[in-house]
Design an enzyme around this catalytic site. Structure first.
Site, PDB file in Angstrom:
ATOM      1  N   ARG A   1       8.724  -6.174   0.961  1.00 34.80           N
ATOM      2  CA  ARG A   1       7.925  -4.936   0.901  1.00 34.80           C
ATOM      3  C   ARG A   1       7.887  -4.262   2.278  1.00 34.80           C
ATOM      4  O   ARG A   1       7.709  -3.058   2.387  1.00 34.80           O
ATOM      5  CB  ARG A   1       6.478  -5.245   0.494  1.00 34.80           C
ATOM      6  CG  ARG A   1       6.339  -5.851  -0.872  1.00 34.80           C
ATOM      7  CD  ARG A   1       4.906  -6.057  -1.226  1.00 34.80           C
ATOM      8  NE  ARG A   1       4.206  -4.775  -1.379  1.00 34.80           N
ATOM      9  CZ  ARG A   1       3.140  -4.619  -2.158  1.00 34.80           C
ATOM     10  NH1 ARG A   1       2.638  -5.653  -2.809  1.00 34.80           N
ATOM     11  NH2 ARG A   1       2.557  -3.448  -2.279  1.00 34.80           N
TER      12      ARG A   1
ATOM     13  N   ARG B   1     -10.109  -4.675  -2.351  1.00 35.09           N
ATOM     14  CA  ARG B   1      -9.757  -3.621  -1.389  1.00 35.09           C
ATOM     15  C   ARG B   1     -10.393  -2.327  -1.892  1.00 35.09           C
ATOM     16  O   ARG B   1      -9.824  -1.586  -2.668  1.00 35.09           O
ATOM     17  CB  ARG B   1      -8.236  -3.522  -1.249  1.00 35.09           C
ATOM     18  CG  ARG B   1      -7.678  -4.802  -0.619  1.00 35.09           C
ATOM     19  CD  ARG B   1      -6.197  -4.738  -0.368  1.00 35.09           C
ATOM     20  NE  ARG B   1      -5.863  -3.826   0.729  1.00 35.09           N
ATOM     21  CZ  ARG B   1      -4.592  -3.685   1.146  1.00 35.09           C
ATOM     22  NH1 ARG B   1      -3.621  -4.317   0.512  1.00 35.09           N
ATOM     23  NH2 ARG B   1      -4.317  -2.859   2.142  1.00 35.09           N
TER      24      ARG B   1
ATOM     25  N   CYS C   1      -1.034  -5.639  -1.467  1.00 35.13           N
ATOM     26  CA  CYS C   1      -1.109  -7.078  -1.211  1.00 35.13           C
ATOM     27  C   CYS C   1      -2.536  -7.574  -1.430  1.00 35.13           C
ATOM     28  O   CYS C   1      -3.491  -6.995  -0.959  1.00 35.13           O
ATOM     29  CB  CYS C   1      -0.693  -7.387   0.224  1.00 35.13           C
ATOM     30  SG  CYS C   1       1.085  -7.307   0.423  1.00 35.13           S
TER      31      CYS C   1
ATOM     32  N   LYS D   1       6.703   1.246   8.043  1.00 33.24           N
ATOM     33  CA  LYS D   1       6.405   1.346   6.600  1.00 33.24           C
ATOM     34  C   LYS D   1       5.078   2.061   6.372  1.00 33.24           C
ATOM     35  O   LYS D   1       4.976   2.974   5.550  1.00 33.24           O
ATOM     36  CB  LYS D   1       6.341  -0.050   5.999  1.00 33.24           C
ATOM     37  CG  LYS D   1       5.626  -0.117   4.654  1.00 33.24           C
ATOM     38  CD  LYS D   1       5.517  -1.487   4.070  1.00 33.24           C
ATOM     39  CE  LYS D   1       4.288  -2.252   4.416  1.00 33.24           C
ATOM     40  NZ  LYS D   1       3.089  -1.946   3.620  1.00 33.24           N
ATOM     41  N   ASN D   2       4.039   1.678   7.154  1.00 32.27           N
ATOM     42  CA  ASN D   2       2.699   2.209   6.874  1.00 32.27           C
ATOM     43  C   ASN D   2       2.498   3.624   7.376  1.00 32.27           C
ATOM     44  O   ASN D   2       1.434   4.209   7.167  1.00 32.27           O
ATOM     45  CB  ASN D   2       1.638   1.260   7.444  1.00 32.27           C
ATOM     46  CG  ASN D   2       1.579  -0.025   6.631  1.00 32.27           C
ATOM     47  OD1 ASN D   2       2.127  -0.101   5.527  1.00 32.27           O
ATOM     48  ND2 ASN D   2       0.953  -1.045   7.180  1.00 32.27           N
TER      49      ASN D   2
ATOM     50  N   ASP E   1      -2.428  -6.885  10.854  1.00 24.61           N
ATOM     51  CA  ASP E   1      -1.124  -7.158  10.221  1.00 24.61           C
ATOM     52  C   ASP E   1      -0.257  -8.092  11.058  1.00 24.61           C
ATOM     53  O   ASP E   1       0.834  -8.458  10.634  1.00 24.61           O
ATOM     54  CB  ASP E   1      -0.366  -5.847   9.964  1.00 24.61           C
ATOM     55  CG  ASP E   1      -1.023  -5.041   8.873  1.00 24.61           C
ATOM     56  OD1 ASP E   1      -0.699  -3.857   8.721  1.00 24.61           O
ATOM     57  OD2 ASP E   1      -1.892  -5.599   8.174  1.00 24.61           O
TER      58      ASP E   1
END
Ligand code: EPZ
Length: 422
Positions: free
Chosen positions: A401, A123, A117, A22-23, A308
Site C-alpha cells: 500500500r 479511526r 489500516c 503516498k500520503n 508512521d
C-alpha cells in the site's frame, strides 16, 4: 496471497532513490476534482493505495493517461457528480478526501465510509464532519454506511478549531473550503509537510491558501480552480524506513531525492543510538555496524517523531544495547506489530496502553510472521533483515500500500529477499 522470504544477517550497501509521498499524493489526486481540467502530476508513487485512488477517479469519469516523461495526466473536466458506493471508496482511508473535493466542486458528496489500516482502535472522523458542518453542509450517515454531505445553500467560509491535531481533517476541510464563499480559518491545524504540499498544489491551481504547515491555515474560497502541473514531495516515511533498515542490518546506505528537513527527528534519533548519519541537501547516508544503543521516543504530530515511523523504530530497538521506551502519542493502540516481533524472540513489555519497553537483544530468530498493517509490515521487514535464519512475512498486500518494489530495492542493496505468490 503474497509472501516475502528474507534470510537475515546480510549488511546493506548502496543507494535508494525515494519516490513521491503516498500520503500527499492521495489528497492531491482527489484535489484534481476541484480543477475541472487537464492536470499533470509528477512523482506519483506506484503503490496500491494510489492505484485504488486512480480507479475511483476513473469511476467518476476522469481521463487518466501516463506520459512519456513519467508524469500522469489527469483530466477531471468530464467528472460528473456520482455517489461513491462502499465497494468503490471503502478500501482506503484516503477516500475520505473525496468528500472535501466533491463538496468543494459540487456542493454535495456521498461516499462509502473509508477503510484504511486498522492498527488497533477506531479511526474517528468527527473533526472532518465538524469542519463540513461549519462550512454549512448537512452531514448524515445513510443505512448502507454511506456518508452523505450536502450544502443546499452553498458552502460559506468559517473559523474551525480542530480539537485534535488531525492530518486528514486539516486537508479535507482545506479542500472543501476552496469551494466556500468567503474566508475559512483552520485553527490547531496539523503541520505535516504534506499539508503544505496539498496547499501548494491548490495554490498552483488558483486557490488562495496561506499558513499551511503552521497551526493556522487560511483559505480564501470561491475562486475557480484550473488544472496545473505539480510534483509531489518525496516520501519521508519511505526514506526513513530504508534509513532504519540500514541502521539495523548494518552497512552503508544512501537515500536520495529527499528533503532532509523532513527527516530531522528520524536523523536525530539515529544519532542518539550512535549510528553514523551524514546529510547533504538532497540525500542522507546511514552507516552502521549493526550495533547501537537503545533510546526513547514519543510519536507525536509533526514536527514530532512521526507515528508512521514508530513500528520501524520499534523493530530497530529490538536489537539495541539496553532498554528503549516507545510512547505512541497519535494512535495509542498502534502496537499490534509487537506481537509479531515477539514471535522472532523480541523482548517487549507493554507497560501502558500507549507505551512499550523494549529490552534489546543481540539476535532475533527468523520466524513466520504476518503484517497487520502497512508500517507494521515495514517493521517486520527491518527485523527480518538482521535476524538469524529465514523469516517469512505474509500480509505483503499491506506493505504494497505504501512501498514501491520494496523487495527489489532491498535486493539491490544486497538483501536476500524474495517476493512469492502463495
Ligand atoms: C493520516 O491518517 C495518514 N493516512 C496516516 O498514515 C498517519 O499515520 C496519520 O495521518 C498521522 O500522521 C493518510 O494520510 C491516508 P489523523 P489520518 O487524522 O488523517 C484522531 C500510513 O501508515 N482523529 O492525523 O487518519 C485520530 O484518531 C497511515 O501511511 C480524531 O479524533 O490521521 C488520531 O488519534 C497510517 N477525529 C489523531 O486524530 C478525526 O476526525 C491523528 O489522526 C480525525 C482524527
Amino acid at each position: 496471497m503474497k509472501k516475502l522470504t528474507i534470510r537475515g544477517g546480510i549488511p546493506l550497501y548502496g543507494d535508494v532513490y525515494i519516490g513521491g509521498m503516498k500520503n500527499s499524493a492521495l489528497p492531491i489526486l482527489f484535489a484534481t476534482i476541484l480543477t475541472r481540467g487537464k492536470n499533470i502530476l509528477y512523482q506519483i508513487p506506484k503503490v496500491s493505495d494510489i492505484d485504488l485512488s486512480l480507479e475511483i477517479l476513473s469511476f467518476l469519469g476522469a481521463v487518466i493517461e501516463p506520459l512519456d516523461d513519467g508524469g500522469l495526466l489527469i483530466d477531471t473536466s468530464p467528472i460528473e457528480f456520482r455517489d461513491l458506493p462502499f465497494e468503490v471508496s471503502g478500501k482506503i482511508r484516503g477516500s475520505m478526501y473525496l468528500i472535501g473535493a466533491m463538496l468543494g466542486r459540487f456542493g454535495e458528496a456521498s461516499v462509502g465510509m473509508p477503510g484504511g489500516c486498522n492498527f488497533g482502535g477506531n479511526r474517528p472522523i468527527d473533526l472532518h464532519i465538524k469542519g463540513f458542518e461549519a462550512l454549512g453542509a448537512r452531514v448524515n450517515f445513510t443505512e448502507d454506511s454511506m456518508l452523505h454531505t450536502e450544502a443546499l445553500d452553498g458552502l460559506v467560509g468559517n473559523s474551525i478549531y480542530l480539537d485534535t491535531t488531525s492530518v486528514g481533517a486539516t486537508i479535507n476541510i482545506m479542500l472543501a473550503a476552496t469551494g466556500a464563499m468567503g474566508t475559512t480559518v483552520i485553527e490547531n491545524a496539523a503541520r505535516e509537510p504534506h499539508i503544505a504540499d496539498v496547499a501548494n498544489f491548490l495554490n498552483a491551481a488558483g486557490a488562495d491558501i496561506s499558513g499551511a504547515g503552521t497551526t493556522t491555515v487560511k483559505i480564501r474560497g470561491g475562486r475557480p480552480l484550473h488544472a496545473c502541473r505539480y510534483t509531489i514531495l518525496p516520501d519521508m516515511i519511505e526514506a526513513g524506513t530504508y534509513m532504519l533498515a540500514a541502521a539495523t542490518a548494518g552497512g552503508c546506505v544512501t537515500v536520495h531525492n529527499i528533503i532532509p528537513k523532513h527527516m530531522e527527528t528520524v536523523t536525530a534519533k539515529l544519532l542518539e543510538t550512535g549510528v553514523k548519519v551524514s546529510v547533504t541537501d538532497n540525500s542522507i547516508t546511514v552507516e552502521s555496524d549493526g550495533r547501537y544503543r537503545g533510546t526513547n521516543f514519543k510519536a507525536l504530530p509533526y514536527p514530532g517523531f512521526p507515528t508512521d515511523m514508530h513500528p520501524q523504530f520499534g523493530a530497530m530497538m529490538c536489537y539495541a544495547e539496553g532498554i528503549s521506551t516507545l510512547v505512541e502519542g497519535v494512535f495509542p493502540k498502534r502496537f499490534r506489530y509487537t506481537d509479531e516481533l515477539t514471535k522472532m524472540g523480541a523482548d517487549i513489555h507493554r507497560t501502558e496502553e500507549n507505551t512499550a519497553l523494549i529490552y534489546g537483544t543481540p539476535r532475533l530468530r527468523g520466524a513466520s510472521v504476518h503484517a497487520t498493517d502497512l508500517r507494521a509490515g515495514a517493521a517486520l521487514v527491518i527485523a527480518a533483515l538482521a535476524a538469524d535464519g529465514v523469516t517469512e512475512i505474509t500480509g505483503v498486500e499491506y506493505i504494497e500500500r505504501g512501498y514501491t518494489d520494496i523487495a527489489r530495492h532491498l535486493r539491490e542493496l544486497g538483501a536476500a529477499i524474495e517476493l512469492t505468490e502463495t
